[in-house]
Design a protein around this motif. Structure first.
Motif, mmCIF file in Angstrom:
data_model
loop_
_atom_site.group_PDB
_atom_site.id
_atom_site.type_symbol
_atom_site.label_atom_id
_atom_site.label_comp_id
_atom_site.label_asym_id
_atom_site.label_seq_id
_atom_site.Cartn_x
_atom_site.Cartn_y
_atom_site.Cartn_z
ATOM 1 N N ILE A 170 36.724 44.174 46.275
ATOM 2 C CA ILE A 170 35.969 44.427 45.045
ATOM 3 C C ILE A 170 35.520 45.882 44.981
ATOM 4 O O ILE A 170 35.508 46.508 43.910
ATOM 5 C CB ILE A 170 34.763 43.470 44.943
ATOM 6 C CG1 ILE A 170 35.253 42.036 44.679
ATOM 7 C CG2 ILE A 170 33.797 43.916 43.850
ATOM 8 C CD1 ILE A 170 35.973 41.855 43.345
ATOM 9 N N ARG A 171 35.163 46.462 46.120
ATOM 10 C CA ARG A 171 34.767 47.870 46.159
ATOM 11 C C ARG A 171 35.906 48.766 45.680
ATOM 12 O O ARG A 171 35.697 49.693 44.880
ATOM 13 C CB ARG A 171 34.368 48.225 47.592
ATOM 14 C CG ARG A 171 33.906 49.681 47.782
ATOM 15 C CD ARG A 171 33.390 49.871 49.196
ATOM 16 N NE ARG A 171 34.441 49.577 50.162
ATOM 17 C CZ ARG A 171 34.207 49.072 51.376
ATOM 18 N NH1 ARG A 171 32.981 48.757 51.752
ATOM 19 N NH2 ARG A 171 35.216 48.857 52.213
ATOM 20 N N GLU A 172 37.129 48.514 46.165
ATOM 21 C CA GLU A 172 38.285 49.296 45.708
ATOM 22 C C GLU A 172 38.495 49.156 44.205
ATOM 23 O O GLU A 172 38.744 50.133 43.492
ATOM 24 C CB GLU A 172 39.551 48.843 46.448
ATOM 25 C CG GLU A 172 39.527 48.990 47.953
ATOM 26 C CD GLU A 172 39.637 50.422 48.435
ATOM 27 O OE1 GLU A 172 39.837 51.329 47.599
ATOM 28 O OE2 GLU A 172 39.518 50.627 49.654
ATOM 29 N N LEU A 173 38.394 47.930 43.720
ATOM 30 C CA LEU A 173 38.635 47.674 42.298
ATOM 31 C C LEU A 173 37.527 48.258 41.430
ATOM 32 O O LEU A 173 37.786 48.738 40.319
ATOM 33 C CB LEU A 173 38.769 46.173 42.066
ATOM 34 C CG LEU A 173 39.917 45.467 42.788
ATOM 35 C CD1 LEU A 173 39.961 43.994 42.408
ATOM 36 C CD2 LEU A 173 41.252 46.123 42.480
ATOM 37 N N THR A 174 36.287 48.221 41.916
ATOM 38 C CA THR A 174 35.173 48.794 41.163
ATOM 39 C C THR A 174 35.361 50.293 40.987
ATOM 40 O O THR A 174 35.152 50.846 39.898
ATOM 41 C CB THR A 174 33.841 48.507 41.882
ATOM 42 O OG1 THR A 174 33.646 47.105 41.968
ATOM 43 C CG2 THR A 174 32.667 49.135 41.135
ATOM 44 N N GLN A 175 35.778 50.953 42.045
ATOM 45 C CA GLN A 175 36.020 52.390 41.969
ATOM 46 C C GLN A 175 37.120 52.696 40.956
ATOM 47 O O GLN A 175 37.022 53.640 40.173
ATOM 48 C CB GLN A 175 36.402 52.919 43.348
ATOM 49 C CG GLN A 175 36.479 54.438 43.426
ATOM 50 C CD GLN A 175 36.641 54.931 44.847
ATOM 51 O OE1 GLN A 175 36.742 54.142 45.780
ATOM 52 N NE2 GLN A 175 36.658 56.238 45.025
ATOM 53 N N THR A 176 38.178 51.885 40.942
ATOM 54 C CA THR A 176 39.273 52.083 39.992
ATOM 55 C C THR A 176 38.819 51.826 38.568
ATOM 56 O O THR A 176 39.131 52.597 37.645
ATOM 57 C CB THR A 176 40.445 51.157 40.348
ATOM 58 O OG1 THR A 176 40.895 51.448 41.666
ATOM 59 C CG2 THR A 176 41.594 51.323 39.367
#
Length: 501
Positions: free
Chosen positions: A166-172
Motif C-alpha cells: 500500500i505504501r508503494e501504491l500510495t506514493q504512485t
C-alpha cells in the motif's frame, strides 16, 4: 475477506533507503499444506487404481490478492478465483473420463470418496438427453515422470506485507495526482498470485510452485465536464520487486491523459497503422488466439480448422503460444492435466501450422496435447486456454516504420477486444491513435478508436515488424465470459493496413 479501508502514515525517506537494497533472487517454496497431505493423496490414488486403469489427482494451494489506492479509497482484498485449496480426481473406465472435485481429505474419507466416484460419477452418463452421444476415448498417455520446479522472485509479496505494498501504491497515486491541476485522480493497483500444484498419476509425481505480480495505474483528467483517462500496467513472473519505485513511471501516463483532453473522433476508414506491442498483443490474442483453441475444433466452431497448412498471414508473421514460450504471468511447468509446458508455433512465416489443445480435445482430434489444459480453479473443467501468446520480432526500426507512412496512425493503449472464431471477424477498442503525416508524428490524437476487420485480411497486410518485442499480462481471459485464467500477450511494433472507426 472483504475490502479493507484504512489510512497509513508513510515515512518516504526511510522507505527510499530501504528500497535501495539489493535483493537476492530466490525460488518459490513448496506448499507445506500439500507436502503434509500428499501421503493421503497417494493412498487415494492407489486405492482408485484398484478400480480404474487410469487415475490422476491435481492438488492446488493458491492465494491471490488485490490492492488499490486512489484519492478517496484504499483497499485490500482476496481474489476469490485465484485463491483456494482443493483437489480434482480424474478416472477412466475404459471408454470415458469422469472427474470428482473436493476440498477436504482424511484417512477416514478415502473410502467415501472412492464409493462416491464408483456410485455416482459414471452412472450420470447413463441418463444423457436424447441426441447426446457418449464419446469413447482411449487411455491418456502416462509415461513415467518425476518433476519439481519453482519460479524465481526477489521480494515475496506475502512477506513484504500489505502495508508495504500500500505504501508503494500510495506514493504512485500521489505522484499522479500532483502532476497537474487537471488530474482528478490517480488509481494505483497491484495484484499477485502464489500457487503450488501437485499432479499424481500411476507413473507421474509432479510439483510446481509459481509466483506472478501485476502493477499499474490509471489517471483521470478533466476539462470542464469532459473526462479522459489513461492507464499503464506492468507484469512479471516474479514478486513485489515489480512495484518498487513504480511512482517514477507515472509521468508519461499522466501526460497522455492530458493529451486525450485535446483528442478528436476519427474519420472512419482504412489506414496504414503502426500498432505498439500492447496493441499487437491484443490483435494476436483476439485474432488468432481464441481461433486456434482446438476444443473449438471439436465443436466445429472455429474457421481456423479449415486453414491448417495454408497461408493466413504475411510471411513476416510467426506466432507462438505456450507456457514455456516466455517468462510471464501465464508461465508454468505443467498444465492442469499433467502435460509439460510447451512452446507451440501456431503460425510459421504466415502459414497456420497448429492449434493449441488440452489433452481431451487432442485425443478427440488425434493430435498431441500442447500443455494448454487450464482450470480456473480445481473444481472447474480443464479447457484449452491461451498462455503466453505473441508474434516474433522482425528486423525493422520503429523510426523507419513511422517514416514509411504518408498518412496513418500509431495505435496505443488497447482497451478491450472480441472476436468470432467461426467467421474470423475481429473488433477491438483502442484509446489512442497518434496521427502520422509525411513520415512524422504530428502530435494530434484521435480517440476513442474501434478497430475492425477480417482476420486474414488484417494479418496478410502486415508489411513491417520491429526488432523488439514486449509481452504484458495485466489482464485475464475468459472462455465465453467465464472460466478466467491469467494470460500474457504481445509482440513487436507492427505495420498493417487496418480499418478504424
Amino acid at each position: 475477506m472483504g475490502n479493507i479501508v484504512f489510512t497509513i502514515k508513510v515515512d518516504y525517506n526511510s522507505h527510499k533507503a530501504a528500497t535501495e537494497r539489493k535483493y537476492t533472487e530466490m525460488k518459490v517454496k513448496s506448499s507445506k499444506y500439500l507436502k503434509d497431505i500428499k501421503p493421503l493423496l497417494v493412498h487415494l490414488r492407489d486405492r482408485l487404481l484398484e478400480e480404474y486403469p487410469y487415475v490422476s489427482i491435481l492438488a492446488t494451494d493458491s492465494v491471490g490478492k488485490r490492492y488499490s489506492v486512489s484519492k478517496d479509497i484504499t483497499s485490500v482484498s482476496v481474489i476469490n478465483w485465484l485463491t483456494g485449496q482443493g483437489f480434482v480426481v480424474k478416472v477412466y473406465d475404459g471408454a470415458s473420463y469422469g472427474e470428482y472435485s473436493f476440498n477436504e481429505i482424511s484417512e477416514d474419507a478415502i473410502e467415501k470418496i472412492v464409493s462416491k466416484i464408483k456410485g455416482e460419477l459414471f452412472p450420470i452418463s447413463q441418463g444423457l438427453p436424447d441426441g447426446v452421444k457418449k464419446s469413447v476415448y482411449s487411455m491418456l498417455e502416462d509415461t513415467p515422470m518425476v518433476f519439481e520446479g519453482s519460479t524465481e522472485y526477489e521480494i515475496d509479496p506475502q512477506e513484504y506485507g500489505d502495508e508495504a505494498i500500500i505504501r508503494e501504491l500510495t506514493q504512485t497515486s500521489e505522484a499522479g495526482r500532483v502532476y497537474s491541476d487537471k488530474v482528478l485522480d490517480c488509481r494505483a493497483f497491484a495484484q499477485y498470485q502464489k500457487y503450488s500444484k501437485l499432479f499424481l498419476s500411476k507413473n507421474r509425481d509432479m510439483e510446481q510452485n509459481v509466483l506472478w505480480t501485476v502493477g499499474g495505474f490509471g489517471v483521470v483528467a478533466a476539462r470542464g465536464e469532459e473526462l479522459k483517462d489513461s492507464h499503464h500496467s506492468f507484469s512479471k513472473l516474479g514478486g513485489a520487486e515489480l512495484l518498487v519505485n513504480m511512482s517514477e513511471r507515472i509521468g508519461d501516463t499522466a501526460k497522455t491523459a492530458l493529451e486525450l483532453l485535446e483528442s478528436e473522433p476519427i474519420t472512419p476508414g482504412e489506414y496504414d497503422c503502426i500498432c505498439n506491442p500492447e496493441v499487437t498483443g491484443m490483435i494476436v490474442h483476439e485474432a488468432f488466439g481464441h481461433g486456434v483453441e482446438m476444443d473449438m475444433f471439436v465443436k466445429k466452431r472455429a474457421l481456423a480448422e479449415q486453414f491448417v497448412g495454408k497461408q493466413v498471414a504475411s510471411e513476416l508473421v510467426t506466432m507462438h503460444d505456450g507456457a514455456a514460450a516466455a517468462k510471464e504471468v501465464a508461465t508454468y511447468f505443467f498444465d492442469d492435466e499433467g502435460v509439460l509446458a510447451k512452446d507451440t508455433i501456431v503460425i510459421d512465416k504466415g502459414i497456420l501450422k497448429a492449434g493449441i489443445s488440452d489433452a481431451q480435445s487432442a485425443m478427440h482430434l488425434g493430435t498431441e496435447p500442447t500443455g494448454n489444459g487450464r482450470r480456473e480453479q480445481f473444481a472447474n473443467k480443464a479447457y484449452t486456454r491461451m498462455t503466453n501468446t505473441y508474434f516474433e520480432a522482425g528486423t525493422d526500426k520503429v523510426e523507419d516504420m513511422i517514416a514509411s507512412i504518408n498518412y496513418g496512425f500509431l495505435l496505443e493503449q488497447p482497451a478491450s477486444g472480441m472476436e468470432d472464431p467461426k467467421n474470423w471477424g475481429i473488433q477491438c477498442m483502442v484509446s489512442i491513435a497518434r496521427e502520422i503525416k509525411d513520415g512524422k508524428l504530428t502530435g494530434k490524437i484521435y480517440s476513442p478508436i474501434v478497430l475492425t476487420g477480417f482476420v486474414p485480411d488484417l494479418l496478410k497486410s502486415i508489411s513491417m515488424m520491429s526488432d523488439e518485442i514486449r509481452l504484458g499480462g495485466s489482464g485475464a481471459c475468459g472462455k465465453g465470459y467465464k472460466e478466467w485464467v491469467k494470460v500474457s500477450d504481445g509482440g513487436p511494433y507492427m505495420k498493417a493496413r487496418i480499418r478504424l472507426g
